[in-house]
Design a protein around this motif. Structure first.
Motif, PDB file in Angstrom:
ATOM      1  N   UNK A  80      38.557 -10.904  34.801  1.00 16.60           N
ATOM      2  CA  UNK A  80      38.981 -10.632  36.177  1.00 16.60           C
ATOM      3  C   UNK A  80      37.839 -10.527  37.198  1.00 16.60           C
ATOM      4  N   UNK A  81      36.767  -9.863  36.861  1.00  8.97           N
ATOM      5  CA  UNK A  81      35.681  -9.685  37.825  1.00  8.97           C
ATOM      6  C   UNK A  81      35.023 -11.005  38.201  1.00  8.97           C
ATOM      7  N   UNK A  82      34.835 -11.911  37.254  1.00  3.99           N
ATOM      8  CA  UNK A  82      34.167 -13.182  37.527  1.00  3.99           C
ATOM      9  C   UNK A  82      35.005 -14.106  38.400  1.00  3.99           C
ATOM     10  N   UNK A  83      36.300 -13.875  38.454  1.00  3.34           N
ATOM     11  CA  UNK A  83      37.182 -14.696  39.292  1.00  3.34           C
ATOM     12  C   UNK A  83      36.737 -14.653  40.759  1.00  3.34           C
ATOM     13  N   UNK A  84      36.101 -13.564  41.174  1.00  2.00           N
ATOM     14  CA  UNK A  84      35.640 -13.421  42.563  1.00  2.00           C
ATOM     15  C   UNK A  84      34.608 -14.486  42.935  1.00  2.00           C
ATOM     16  N   UNK A  85      33.944 -15.082  41.954  1.00  5.53           N
ATOM     17  CA  UNK A  85      32.907 -16.076  42.240  1.00  5.53           C
ATOM     18  C   UNK A  85      33.443 -17.501  42.335  1.00  5.53           C
ATOM     19  N   UNK A  86      34.729 -17.718  42.140  1.00  2.40           N
ATOM     20  CA  UNK A  86      35.269 -19.082  42.162  1.00  2.40           C
ATOM     21  C   UNK A  86      34.932 -19.817  43.468  1.00  2.40           C
ATOM     22  N   UNK A  87      35.140 -19.231  44.652  1.00  4.42           N
ATOM     23  CA  UNK A  87      34.796 -19.974  45.878  1.00  4.42           C
ATOM     24  C   UNK A  87      33.314 -20.368  45.932  1.00  4.42           C
ATOM     25  N   UNK A 135      15.290 -20.706  31.259  1.00  2.00           N
ATOM     26  CA  UNK A 135      15.791 -21.002  32.601  1.00  2.00           C
ATOM     27  C   UNK A 135      14.837 -20.483  33.668  1.00  2.00           C
ATOM     28  N   UNK A 136      14.970 -21.070  34.841  1.00  2.00           N
ATOM     29  CA  UNK A 136      14.364 -20.554  36.060  1.00  2.00           C
ATOM     30  C   UNK A 136      15.526 -20.046  36.902  1.00  2.00           C
ATOM     31  N   UNK A 137      15.380 -18.844  37.426  1.00  5.38           N
ATOM     32  CA  UNK A 137      16.452 -18.222  38.207  1.00  5.38           C
ATOM     33  C   UNK A 137      16.291 -18.602  39.675  1.00  5.38           C
ATOM     34  N   UNK A 138      17.388 -19.071  40.266  1.00  8.34           N
ATOM     35  CA  UNK A 138      17.391 -19.497  41.655  1.00  8.34           C
ATOM     36  C   UNK A 138      18.124 -18.531  42.559  1.00  8.34           C
ATOM     37  N   UNK A 139      18.836 -19.086  43.521  1.00 10.43           N
ATOM     38  CA  UNK A 139      19.511 -18.315  44.562  1.00 10.43           C
ATOM     39  C   UNK A 139      20.734 -17.584  44.035  1.00 10.43           C
ATOM     40  N   UNK A 140      21.095 -16.534  44.768  1.00 12.69           N
ATOM     41  CA  UNK A 140      22.315 -15.785  44.464  1.00 12.69           C
ATOM     42  C   UNK A 140      23.532 -16.682  44.634  1.00 12.69           C
ATOM     43  N   UNK A 141      24.561 -16.394  43.866  1.00 15.49           N
ATOM     44  CA  UNK A 141      25.833 -17.111  43.930  1.00 15.49           C
ATOM     45  C   UNK A 141      26.906 -16.087  44.277  1.00 15.49           C
ATOM     46  N   UNK A 142      27.502 -16.224  45.435  1.00 12.47           N
ATOM     47  CA  UNK A 142      28.564 -15.300  45.824  1.00 12.47           C
ATOM     48  C   UNK A 142      28.057 -13.902  46.101  1.00 12.47           C
ATOM     49  N   UNK A 143      29.006 -12.991  46.202  1.00 10.95           N
ATOM     50  CA  UNK A 143      28.709 -11.591  46.495  1.00 10.95           C
ATOM     51  C   UNK A 143      28.724 -10.752  45.234  1.00 10.95           C
ATOM     52  N   UNK A 144      28.168  -9.547  45.336  1.00  9.31           N
ATOM     53  CA  UNK A 144      28.249  -8.587  44.240  1.00  9.31           C
ATOM     54  C   UNK A 144      29.713  -8.273  43.962  1.00  9.31           C
ATOM     55  N   UNK A 194      31.986 -26.512  29.446  1.00  8.69           N
ATOM     56  CA  UNK A 194      31.598 -26.974  30.775  1.00  8.69           C
ATOM     57  C   UNK A 194      32.868 -27.180  31.585  1.00  8.69           C
ATOM     58  N   UNK A 195      32.873 -26.664  32.828  1.00  5.23           N
ATOM     59  CA  UNK A 195      34.066 -26.731  33.661  1.00  5.23           C
ATOM     60  C   UNK A 195      33.697 -27.347  35.010  1.00  5.23           C
ATOM     61  N   UNK A 196      34.470 -28.326  35.428  1.00  7.36           N
ATOM     62  CA  UNK A 196      34.258 -28.969  36.730  1.00  7.36           C
ATOM     63  C   UNK A 196      34.931 -28.152  37.832  1.00  7.36           C
ATOM     64  N   UNK A 197      34.580 -28.475  39.067  1.00  5.71           N
ATOM     65  CA  UNK A 197      35.182 -27.774  40.210  1.00  5.71           C
ATOM     66  C   UNK A 197      36.700 -27.903  40.196  1.00  5.71           C
ATOM     67  N   UNK A 198      37.210 -29.062  39.783  1.00  9.78           N
ATOM     68  CA  UNK A 198      38.656 -29.285  39.769  1.00  9.78           C
ATOM     69  C   UNK A 198      39.382 -28.349  38.814  1.00  9.78           C
ATOM     70  N   UNK A 199      38.677 -27.842  37.806  1.00  6.20           N
ATOM     71  CA  UNK A 199      39.318 -27.011  36.786  1.00  6.20           C
ATOM     72  C   UNK A 199      39.018 -25.512  36.912  1.00  6.20           C
ATOM     73  N   UNK A 218      28.846 -24.398  45.085  1.00  4.56           N
ATOM     74  CA  UNK A 218      27.661 -24.774  44.296  1.00  4.56           C
ATOM     75  C   UNK A 218      27.880 -26.120  43.603  1.00  4.56           C
ATOM     76  N   UNK A 219      29.058 -26.306  43.029  1.00  4.40           N
ATOM     77  CA  UNK A 219      29.351 -27.564  42.339  1.00  4.40           C
ATOM     78  C   UNK A 219      29.475 -28.728  43.321  1.00  4.40           C
ATOM     79  N   UNK A 220      29.980 -28.488  44.503  1.00  2.00           N
ATOM     80  CA  UNK A 220      30.082 -29.588  45.483  1.00  2.00           C
ATOM     81  C   UNK A 220      28.684 -30.019  45.928  1.00  2.00           C
ATOM     82  N   UNK A 221      27.764 -29.078  46.066  1.00  2.25           N
ATOM     83  CA  UNK A 221      26.374 -29.430  46.410  1.00  2.25           C
ATOM     84  C   UNK A 221      25.708 -30.176  45.261  1.00  2.25           C
ATOM     85  N   UNK A 222      26.014 -29.784  44.022  1.00  2.64           N
ATOM     86  CA  UNK A 222      25.404 -30.423  42.853  1.00  2.64           C
ATOM     87  C   UNK A 222      25.877 -31.856  42.707  1.00  2.64           C
ATOM     88  N   UNK A 223      27.112 -32.124  43.110  1.00  2.00           N
ATOM     89  CA  UNK A 223      27.673 -33.461  42.987  1.00  2.00           C
ATOM     90  C   UNK A 223      27.317 -34.384  44.137  1.00  2.00           C
TER      91      UNK A 223
END
Length: 134
Positions: free
Chosen positions: A116-123, A60-69, A103-108, A128-133
């Motif tokens: 629990x910790x990863x739930x913070x990145x849902x928004x 992989x190539x690592x890109x931009x940050x996603x969400x907050x710490x 693989x999970x779509x934005x709708x799901x 990210x998925x809306x930009x990809x689509x």
């Protein structure tokens, strides 16, 4: 100093790849962005490249940050989770370390049984998925 744990948001066809934890017992069966701990002397990007290579067999190539710490535990001895967008550039996706991959779509996203910790990145993942689509 807190231990940094990096996670990769791999997007393909408007879906994000999630990995099912096998351990520790209290997190087994829950879903997360794949990744792992940054080793001493290692950059966050290098750690994510290494972890996704080991766990998923991909380059992989690592890109931009996603969400907050996301902090877990106390600032002194806790973990800090940090997510990045990643782009697969080689290898073939294989499950080397998790209970399952999916693989999970934005709708799901909201219906996933998240670590629990990863739930913070849902928004941020929705964005990210809306930009990809687009």
């Amino acid at each position: 100093m807190a231990q940094i744990v990096v996670a990769g948001a791999l997007i393909c066809r408007s879906s994000v790849l999630l990995a099912q934890r096998q351990r520790p017992p209290e997190l087994a069966g829950l879903w997360e962005l794949p990744g792992g701990k940054v080793a001493a002397g290692e950059t966050e990007a290098a750690a994510l490249v290494r972890e996704l290579g080991e766990e998923l067999g991909i380059e992989v190539v690592v890109g931009a940050r996603v969400g907050d710490d996301v902090a877990i535990g106390s600032p002194i001895d806790g973990l800090v989770l940090r997510a990045y967008a990643v782009l697969q550039t080689g290898g073939a996706l294989h499950n080397h370390d998790h209970g399952a991959l999916r693989w999970v779509s934005a709708a799901d996203l909201d219906d996933v049984q998240w670590v629990p910790a990863d739930r913070a990145w849902i928004p941020a993942l929705h964005e990210l998925l809306s930009r990809a689509g687009a």
